[in-house]
Design an enzyme around this catalytic site. Structure first.
Site, PDB file in Angstrom:
ATOM      1  N   CYS A 204       0.820  -1.200   0.000  1.00 37.16           N
ATOM      2  CA  CYS A 204       0.000   0.000   0.000  1.00 37.16           C
ATOM      3  C   CYS A 204       0.865   1.265   0.000  1.00 37.16           C
ATOM      4  O   CYS A 204       1.898   1.297   0.658  1.00 37.16           O
ATOM      5  CB  CYS A 204      -0.812  -0.086   1.277  1.00 37.16           C
ATOM      6  SG  CYS A 204      -1.618   1.386   1.704  1.00 37.16           S
TER       7      CYS A 204
ATOM      8  N   GLY B  87      -3.451 -16.699  -8.956  1.00 32.60           N
ATOM      9  CA  GLY B  87      -3.763 -18.010  -9.504  1.00 32.60           C
ATOM     10  C   GLY B  87      -2.651 -18.511 -10.420  1.00 32.60           C
ATOM     11  O   GLY B  87      -1.540 -17.971 -10.427  1.00 32.60           O
TER      12      GLY B  87
HETATM   13  C1  LIG Z   1      -9.780 -12.429  -3.679  1.00 29.10           C
HETATM   14  C2  LIG Z   1      -8.420 -12.163  -3.085  1.00 29.10           C
HETATM   15  C3  LIG Z   1      -8.306 -11.400  -1.934  1.00 29.10           C
HETATM   16  C4  LIG Z   1      -7.053 -11.140  -1.386  1.00 29.10           C
HETATM   17  N1  LIG Z   1      -6.962 -10.394  -0.240  1.00 29.10           N
HETATM   18  C5  LIG Z   1      -5.745 -10.163   0.320  1.00 29.10           C
HETATM   19  C6  LIG Z   1      -5.644  -9.455   1.547  1.00 29.10           C
HETATM   20  O1  LIG Z   1      -6.640  -9.045   2.156  1.00 29.10           O
HETATM   21  N2  LIG Z   1      -4.391  -9.234   2.042  1.00 29.10           N
HETATM   22  C7  LIG Z   1      -3.252  -9.693   1.420  1.00 29.10           C
HETATM   23  O2  LIG Z   1      -2.140  -9.480   1.934  1.00 29.10           O
HETATM   24  N3  LIG Z   1      -3.336 -10.421   0.266  1.00 29.10           N
HETATM   25  C8  LIG Z   1      -4.546 -10.662  -0.275  1.00 29.10           C
HETATM   26  N4  LIG Z   1      -4.628 -11.403  -1.436  1.00 29.10           N
HETATM   27  C9  LIG Z   1      -3.398 -11.946  -2.063  1.00 29.10           C
HETATM   28  C10 LIG Z   1      -3.168 -13.408  -1.663  1.00 29.10           C
HETATM   29  O3  LIG Z   1      -2.977 -13.517  -0.268  1.00 29.10           O
HETATM   30  C11 LIG Z   1      -1.937 -14.000  -2.399  1.00 29.10           C
HETATM   31  O4  LIG Z   1      -0.795 -13.254  -2.049  1.00 29.10           O
HETATM   32  C12 LIG Z   1      -2.081 -13.997  -3.926  1.00 29.10           C
HETATM   33  O5  LIG Z   1      -3.420 -14.212  -4.307  1.00 29.10           O
HETATM   34  C13 LIG Z   1      -1.183 -15.032  -4.611  1.00 29.10           C
HETATM   35  O6  LIG Z   1      -1.524 -16.345  -4.246  1.00 29.10           O
HETATM   36  P1  LIG Z   1      -2.533 -17.284  -5.134  1.00 29.10           P
HETATM   37  O7  LIG Z   1      -2.086 -17.168  -6.544  1.00 29.10           O
HETATM   38  O8  LIG Z   1      -2.413 -18.655  -4.556  1.00 29.10           O
HETATM   39  O9  LIG Z   1      -3.914 -16.707  -4.940  1.00 29.10           O
HETATM   40  C14 LIG Z   1      -5.871 -11.675  -2.006  1.00 29.10           C
HETATM   41  C15 LIG Z   1      -6.009 -12.455  -3.157  1.00 29.10           C
HETATM   42  C16 LIG Z   1      -7.251 -12.710  -3.704  1.00 29.10           C
HETATM   43  C17 LIG Z   1      -7.370 -13.569  -4.938  1.00 29.10           C
END
Ligand SMILES: Cc1cc2nc3c(=O)[nH]c(=O)nc-3n(C[C@H](O)[C@H](O)[C@H](O)COP(=O)(O)O)c2cc1C
Length: 318
Positions: A130, A217
């Site tokens: 942020c 993803g």
């Molecule tokens: C719908 C959604 C909401 C997320 N909310 C947060 C959050 O509140 N805080 C944060 O640090 N990361 C957040 N992320 C990021 C995930 O924690 C993660 O770092 C990212 O999605 C990569 O992992 P993945 O590919 O397995 O989803 C969010 C990701 C998604 C898809």
């Protein structure tokens, strides 16, 4: 038993912040969720000082290999979280890691100080994706900003501080090194990659209410692997690896790149129990003590091992 910064974990798979709503899941599945909780620790969605409504809809864009989200960090704010969410999350059968984010160093300090006093909280994850509204710099995109943030919050708690790195910067490894030098106990990565999609019927108009969003993803898996390898080569503190993990094989690849623990995010939207299956498969692949077999690393022949043990910051691909 495995540990992350002194926190005992039953296995090496946790959730990625914001991708598994444990309170809603408990409502849906009842106490069965507690009996077979899919993760070894629970990382809560980002908490901010003030309550946030999040971004206007639409908030999700599904793409061929994952999604773009523009959720906008809706949450009840610090007071609401402490009063309503924390008591329920404390009932989970695993350690609780609270993810926090502030728009100034002072806000992050306020959050860290508040959770420092709560025995229900095992560790804090600092979401530094942020902008600091006072400096205009993203707190986790510049090593100096990250160092200054750590200097502000490190004295406030003895609890482990995990810095969640953003991939949207010149050098996540340099930021990780600054975090480590200024007292971080671990780093986690990757957060989402900035992306956008146009409205299918209104050319040139963004689909997402927030304009752009974060890509997650399978689409980000290769980026995560490269960045986890680079960061792991640079720091001695534990690394939590995430990004596009759908199978035990993907988790194993992040382990071979240097991650101590792996987090599952987007995949949990498809299958809320994916974390459990991935944890089982990973434990089976690594044997009871969880130490990766170097022979398997060579057999995988990803080139990642060479990069991870080679010159810090050296490109690992191509
Ligand atoms: C719908 C959604 C909401 C997320 N909310 C947060 C959050 O509140 N805080 C944060 O640090 N990361 C957040 N992320 C990021 C995930 O924690 C993660 O770092 C990212 O999605 C990569 O992992 P993945 O590919 O397995 O989803 C969010 C990701 C998604 C898809």
């Amino acid at each position: 038993m495995i540990e992350l910064c002194g926190i005992p974990l039953a296995h090496r798979v946790i959730n990625a912040s914001g991708t598994f709503d444990a309170i809603a899941a408990r409502r849906a599945f009842g106490d069965a969720l507690l009996e077979r909780f899919p993760f070894a620790a629970f990382v809560s969605k980002t908490v901010t000082v003030e309550r946030r409504e999040g971004n206007p809809p639409p908030r999700l864009w599904e793409q061929p290999a994952g999604m773009i989200n523009s959720i906008g960090l809706p949450n009840k704010g610090l007071e609401g979280y402490l009063a309503q969410d924390l008591p329920r999350l404390a009932e989970l059968p695993v350690p609780l890691i609270v993810n926090v984010m502030g728009f100034t160093r002072e806000e992050v300090a306020r959050l860290v100080a508040a959770f420092a006093e709560r025995e229900e909280v095992a560790a804090l994850e600092l979401n530094v994706s942020c902008p600091n509204v006072k400096t205009g710099m993203v707190m986790g995109a510049d090593p100096g900003e990250t160092a200054a943030l750590m200097d502000a919050v490190r004295p406030l708690t003895a609890k482990p501080l995990i810095v969640k790195l953003t991939p949207n910067c010149a050098s996540p490894a340099a930021v990780a090194a600054a975090a480590e030098q200024h007292g971080a106990d671990a780093v986690s990565l990757i957060n989402t990659l900035r992306g956008m999609a146009f409205h299918p019927r209104r050319p040139g108009r963004p689909w997402l209410g927030g304009g752009s969003g974060g890509v997650s993803g399978p689409a980000v898996r290769a980026v995560a692997l490269a960045q986890v390898a680079e960061v792991s080569a640079r720091v001695a503190i534990p690394v939590v690896g995430m990004g596009g993990v759908q199978t035990a094989g993907h988790a194993r690849a992040l382990r071979l790149a240097g991650a101590d623990v792996v987090a599952v995010g987007t995949e949990s939207f498809r299958d809320p129990l994916a974390g459990a299956a991935i944890a089982e498969g990973l434990a089976a692949a690594e044997g009871e003590n969880g130490v990766p077999d170097p022979g398997a690393a060579n057999a995988a022949n990803t080139g990642v091992q060479a990069g991870a043990s080679g010159a810090a910051g050296a490109p690992v691909a191509g």
